[in-house]
Structures are given as C-alpha cells and as structure tokens.
Design an enzyme around this catalytic site. Sequence first.
Site, PDB file in Angstrom:
ATOM      1  N   LYS A   1      41.349  32.428  38.267  1.00 50.66           N
ATOM      2  CA  LYS A   1      40.837  33.682  38.846  1.00 50.66           C
ATOM      3  C   LYS A   1      41.974  34.678  38.885  1.00 50.66           C
ATOM      4  O   LYS A   1      43.152  34.291  38.913  1.00 50.66           O
ATOM      5  CB  LYS A   1      40.319  33.431  40.263  1.00 50.66           C
ATOM      6  CG  LYS A   1      39.375  34.487  40.783  1.00 50.66           C
ATOM      7  CD  LYS A   1      37.944  34.293  40.312  1.00 50.66           C
ATOM      8  CE  LYS A   1      37.063  35.458  40.690  1.00 50.66           C
ATOM      9  NZ  LYS A   1      35.647  35.228  40.399  1.00 50.66           N
TER      10      LYS A   1
ATOM     11  N   ASP B   1      34.328  40.527  38.081  1.00 48.93           N
ATOM     12  CA  ASP B   1      33.985  40.091  39.443  1.00 48.93           C
ATOM     13  C   ASP B   1      33.804  41.393  40.231  1.00 48.93           C
ATOM     14  O   ASP B   1      33.553  42.449  39.621  1.00 48.93           O
ATOM     15  CB  ASP B   1      35.101  39.196  40.034  1.00 48.93           C
ATOM     16  CG  ASP B   1      34.695  38.509  41.340  1.00 48.93           C
ATOM     17  OD1 ASP B   1      34.005  37.482  41.287  1.00 48.93           O
ATOM     18  OD2 ASP B   1      35.048  39.005  42.427  1.00 48.93           O
TER      19      ASP B   1
ATOM     20  N   ASN C   1      26.439  43.996  40.714  1.00 47.04           N
ATOM     21  CA  ASN C   1      25.896  43.252  39.579  1.00 47.04           C
ATOM     22  C   ASN C   1      25.028  42.078  40.017  1.00 47.04           C
ATOM     23  O   ASN C   1      23.888  41.928  39.572  1.00 47.04           O
ATOM     24  CB  ASN C   1      27.062  42.776  38.691  1.00 47.04           C
ATOM     25  CG  ASN C   1      26.589  41.838  37.607  1.00 47.04           C
ATOM     26  OD1 ASN C   1      26.664  40.622  37.754  1.00 47.04           O
ATOM     27  ND2 ASN C   1      26.048  42.376  36.535  1.00 47.04           N
TER      28      ASN C   1
HETATM   29  P1  NDP Z   1      30.138  44.259  42.406  1.00 45.23           P
HETATM   30  O1  NDP Z   1      31.426  44.945  42.545  1.00 45.23           O
HETATM   31  O2  NDP Z   1      29.248  44.590  41.265  1.00 45.23           O
HETATM   32  O3  NDP Z   1      29.266  44.452  43.739  1.00 45.23           O
HETATM   33  C1  NDP Z   1      29.726  44.036  44.980  1.00 45.23           C
HETATM   34  C2  NDP Z   1      28.733  44.483  46.039  1.00 45.23           C
HETATM   35  O4  NDP Z   1      29.104  43.901  47.277  1.00 45.23           O
HETATM   36  C3  NDP Z   1      28.722  45.982  46.247  1.00 45.23           C
HETATM   37  O5  NDP Z   1      27.449  46.392  46.651  1.00 45.23           O
HETATM   38  C4  NDP Z   1      29.749  46.170  47.364  1.00 45.23           C
HETATM   39  O6  NDP Z   1      29.554  47.336  48.149  1.00 45.23           O
HETATM   40  C5  NDP Z   1      29.482  44.931  48.193  1.00 45.23           C
HETATM   41  N1  NDP Z   1      30.727  44.541  48.874  1.00 45.23           N
HETATM   42  C6  NDP Z   1      31.884  44.130  48.297  1.00 45.23           C
HETATM   43  N2  NDP Z   1      32.818  43.903  49.211  1.00 45.23           N
HETATM   44  C7  NDP Z   1      32.248  44.188  50.384  1.00 45.23           C
HETATM   45  C8  NDP Z   1      32.688  44.145  51.713  1.00 45.23           C
HETATM   46  N3  NDP Z   1      33.943  43.760  52.015  1.00 45.23           N
HETATM   47  N4  NDP Z   1      31.806  44.486  52.694  1.00 45.23           N
HETATM   48  C9  NDP Z   1      30.546  44.861  52.387  1.00 45.23           C
HETATM   49  N5  NDP Z   1      30.062  44.934  51.131  1.00 45.23           N
HETATM   50  C10 NDP Z   1      30.905  44.592  50.162  1.00 45.23           C
HETATM   51  O7  NDP Z   1      30.463  42.695  42.424  1.00 45.23           O
HETATM   52  P2  NDP Z   1      29.582  41.474  41.919  1.00 45.23           P
HETATM   53  O8  NDP Z   1      28.151  41.749  42.177  1.00 45.23           O
HETATM   54  O9  NDP Z   1      30.029  41.122  40.558  1.00 45.23           O
HETATM   55  O10 NDP Z   1      30.099  40.300  42.880  1.00 45.23           O
HETATM   56  C11 NDP Z   1      29.495  40.008  44.142  1.00 45.23           C
HETATM   57  C12 NDP Z   1      29.842  38.593  44.567  1.00 45.23           C
HETATM   58  O11 NDP Z   1      29.380  37.661  43.582  1.00 45.23           O
HETATM   59  C13 NDP Z   1      31.333  38.298  44.744  1.00 45.23           C
HETATM   60  O12 NDP Z   1      31.495  37.354  45.778  1.00 45.23           O
HETATM   61  C14 NDP Z   1      31.707  37.644  43.416  1.00 45.23           C
HETATM   62  O13 NDP Z   1      32.859  36.828  43.535  1.00 45.23           O
HETATM   63  C15 NDP Z   1      30.460  36.822  43.165  1.00 45.23           C
HETATM   64  N6  NDP Z   1      30.250  36.402  41.781  1.00 45.23           N
HETATM   65  C16 NDP Z   1      30.135  37.334  40.777  1.00 45.23           C
HETATM   66  C17 NDP Z   1      29.917  36.925  39.493  1.00 45.23           C
HETATM   67  C18 NDP Z   1      29.660  37.896  38.386  1.00 45.23           C
HETATM   68  O14 NDP Z   1      29.279  37.456  37.294  1.00 45.23           O
HETATM   69  N7  NDP Z   1      29.810  39.201  38.592  1.00 45.23           N
HETATM   70  C19 NDP Z   1      29.892  35.489  39.139  1.00 45.23           C
HETATM   71  C20 NDP Z   1      29.917  34.606  40.286  1.00 45.23           C
HETATM   72  C21 NDP Z   1      30.131  35.066  41.542  1.00 45.23           C
HETATM   73  P3  NDP Z   1      30.524  48.599  47.921  1.00 45.23           P
HETATM   74  O15 NDP Z   1      30.192  49.120  46.562  1.00 45.23           O
HETATM   75  O16 NDP Z   1      30.188  49.520  49.028  1.00 45.23           O
HETATM   76  O17 NDP Z   1      31.929  48.053  48.004  1.00 45.23           O
END
Ligand code: NDP
Length: 454
Positions: free
Chosen positions: A129, A169, A244
């Site tokens: 990672k 991520d 995502n």
């Molecule tokens: P994105 O950046 O696309 O989206 C993240 C979302 O979560 C946004 O809506 C963001 O809001 C919100 N968010 C992030 N941090 C915080 C926080 N501290 N408090 C409140 N809201 C928060 O990321 P992903 O969708 O890719 O990833 C989301 C999760 O899924 C993570 O835990 C990641 O590790 C996990 N994951 C992702 C994979 C992938 O293929 N993308 C694969 C496996 C796991 P805002 O925009 O306001 O920050």
Amino acid sequence: MSSAASSVSAAYDTVLRRNPGELEFHQAAKEVLDSLMPVVERHPEYLDAGILERICEPERQIIFRVTWMDDAGRVQLNRGFRVQYNSVLGPYKGGLRFHPSVRLGTIKFLGFEQIFKNALTGLPIGGGKGGSDFDPKGKSDAEVMRFCQSFMTELHRHIGAETDVPAGDIGVGGREIGYLFGQYKRLHNRYESGVLTGKSPAWGGSLARTEATGYGTVIFAQQMLKTKNRSLDGARVIVSGSGNVAIYATEKAQQLGATVVGLSDSSGYVYDPDGIDLELIKQIKEIERGRISDYVARRGGRAELRTSGKVWDIAREEGGADVALPCATQNELDENDVRSLLDGGCAAVAEGANMPCTPEAVELLHQNGVLFAPGKAANAGGVATSALEMQQNASRDTWTFDYTADRLEQIMVNVHEQCAQTAEEYGKPGDYVLGANIAGFTKVADAMLALGVI
Ligand code: NDP
C-alpha cells in the site's frame, strides 16, 4: 497461558514495540492476530517458523519527500510512502491513498489488511500500500499533475509489473492514475501497462475496474443474505461515502432491487427516501468533483441534507434500514451507530471501505446476530479486478465488460464461500471475520513456509 496464546500475545507485543503510536496498524494487527489462535494451535509449524512475527513486519518501507510547485508559484512539500508488505504470493499489490490524514501507520494498516485480502482472491498477488498526505481536494488539475509527477519521480524506482503494482484508493482515481502512469512512462521510455492498475480503458485499463469494489461488496452482501433466505430485492440500504466505492455499491444494490436512501461525504449526508438518483450523483462527484450538498440542491423532491449526526442515524430516525454498507473510511461506524442500525432492524453490514467499523461495533453486531462482512473479504473485488487488468496487460488483450464482471462475480462468490467454510471448519459458523482472517492467513503462511527463511 497455552503456547499458542503466548505466541500470539508476543507477536502483538512486538507490533506495539516496533511501531509506536501507529494506532490504526495496532488495531488491524490485533484483529487478525486474535483470530489466529485456533490456527496456530492446529499448526505449530507456523510458530516454529516465526510466521506470526514475520507476517506483521513489512518486507520494505519507503518514505520520501515530494516537492512540487502550486499555481501561485509557491513551493509545496508532502511526504510519500510505499509499504511493500508481503510478496510470497506475487508482486506487491495495493492502492495509493492521497489524503491529509495519511501517516506511515495508516499505510501499514492498509498494507497489512491487503496481504490477506489479496490471498482470498485466489490470484497471484502479494500485499502492499502507499500514498501521501497530499490533499487533492480544491487543487487544480495542473497542481494534481505536478504533484503526481513529483511523487512518481521517486516511486518509479521501486515499482514494476513484476515487482509492485500500485492502484487507486481514497483521493486517487482515473485522473491521478493517468498522471502517475504518464510520468512513469516518460522516466522509463517503455509502455509498461502492467505497472499500475485502475487505468482508463482507453489506454490499457480494464472495463469493470471502476465498478469492481462497490459491485463486489454488494455481491458479497447478497451472498450473506442468501444464507438467511433474504435478499437485497426490496431492501432499504444506507451507504456511507460518495466516492468510487460508494457510488458503485449504490449502483449494484439498485440493480438488485434495493432502494439506497442515504449517502454521505465529509461535510454531511443526504436522506433521499425515493432512492439515490445515480446519474446525478455521478455527474456531481465524478465529473464536477462537487459536494453532497450540491446533490440535494439539484435533486429537489424529498431529498434532505443533514450536516450534523451521521448517515447511520437514518436507520433509527427514518423508518429503518435492512443493510448498511460503510464505504468511506476507517473507524466511521461505532457502537452508537450499531445501536441505530439495530433499532432500524438492520440484518447485514458489509464493509466496502477498509476497517470502517470499530472493534466495539463489530463485537456488538456479532452479539446481536447481524451478518457482518469485514472489508478484507467484502471489498476484495477491487483488487481482484486489478489483477484481471494485469492479466489483460500481460497478454495485450482487452476483455468485454460482461466477461470481466462475470469473473468478478465468480471471485466474490468464491471469497464468500471460503470465509463461510473456514468459519464452519473452526466451529464458528457465520463468523466472517474469523473465516476471512484464517483463510487468508493460511494461504500466505503456507507459501512463507515453502519459500524458506527469507
Ligand atoms: P474516494 O476518494 O473515491 O471516496 C471516499 C469517500 O469517503 C468520499 O465521499 C469522502 O468524502 C469520504 N471520506 C473519506 N475520508 C473521510 C473522512 N475522514 N470522513 C468522512 N468521509 C470521508 O475513495 P474510495 O471510494 O476509492 O475509497 C473508499 C474506501 O474504500 C477506503 O476505505 C478505501 O481504502 C476502500 N477501498 C477502495 C478500493 C477502490 O478500489 N477504490 C478498493 C478497496 C477498498 P470527501 O470527498 O468529503 O472527503
């Protein structure tokens, strides 16, 4: 104390001593180690070979300075990380996170989880990672590009299709992967498609990769519900986040007949009793990079914006929820939130994010018989489809969306099956945490034994 118990406890003590202050990593290590007691009782050879300590220690940790120039001509400084955790099953594989909260301990927790997740997919990928404390929010495209170029100028010497293959991520999507790949290609003067995944299908990416993590999480939830003769058809679902994973979890849940009534971001959440308008949220989040408040302003109807409380409150306050899918970030769902979900009649929680539920929340879900899928199993569809992208790159081929999505579905059904069977074999039917940890661990531990002391 049995020798298995004292070995597990010694391994955890070593984690604490070697990694002071890295609380998220401690939490992830404890959760895995605690469930390994019955395995090491059955397999003392793992203890003899020091597997517990070795699996908790990354093979390599890289920390580097990233300097770049903002649009006003000021010099900016960030810190970059890549933790190459375990490569006995294949090249290190795992995403890059760009978020101001990123520290070494964040990357270590994510990399550690990734080892077992990747093993569960059954594909030949090790665990790693990376990321940075850079915040892409509010930056221009040109600033994001300059940051990505500077980040890759150091990272490139540590990665490669046979060595280490990063992906996206939090904060790293198609735009960032494009800039990172462009800089890698410039530095190497080679079109090595397989060095990064999550690329656009227009230049070497896989169809269905964008959808894979969210879709996979929902497929896993559906498999769990099936064991209780329930389904997503007609269910009310709450999803956290609106990035995502959240968007494509919403899409798949809707395809299976559910109504998704809540989504969130870091500034608040929306309650939309008529179901999320998917095209509108995609337009706002994926194209305009806007906020959840923009969704409410444009959606009209009965959608409401809430800027206090949490999206899980919908379960208690707005007539219940059958399924919860935390898809934002770590430790976003705690004991109080579980109480709201229980009041709302929630039957299943599947983690689309990594470690979104606190240990106390997981305990309470188990105590109350709620089906619970840990992230390392439920969100494995993302990395699995990244491995399918690597297969397409290696054979210079492109597969159709349907073929790739079918492979994803088969993989998720298998991951569910392995977790369920392993939990049963170890006398805890329905405990997907135990099942995922043990099934993932034994694959990696057996390979570590086979490869000797390295
Ligand atoms: P994105 O950046 O696309 O989206 C993240 C979302 O979560 C946004 O809506 C963001 O809001 C919100 N968010 C992030 N941090 C915080 C926080 N501290 N408090 C409140 N809201 C928060 O990321 P992903 O969708 O890719 O990833 C989301 C999760 O899924 C993570 O835990 C990641 O590790 C996990 N994951 C992702 C994979 C992938 O293929 N993308 C694969 C496996 C796991 P805002 O925009 O306001 O920050």
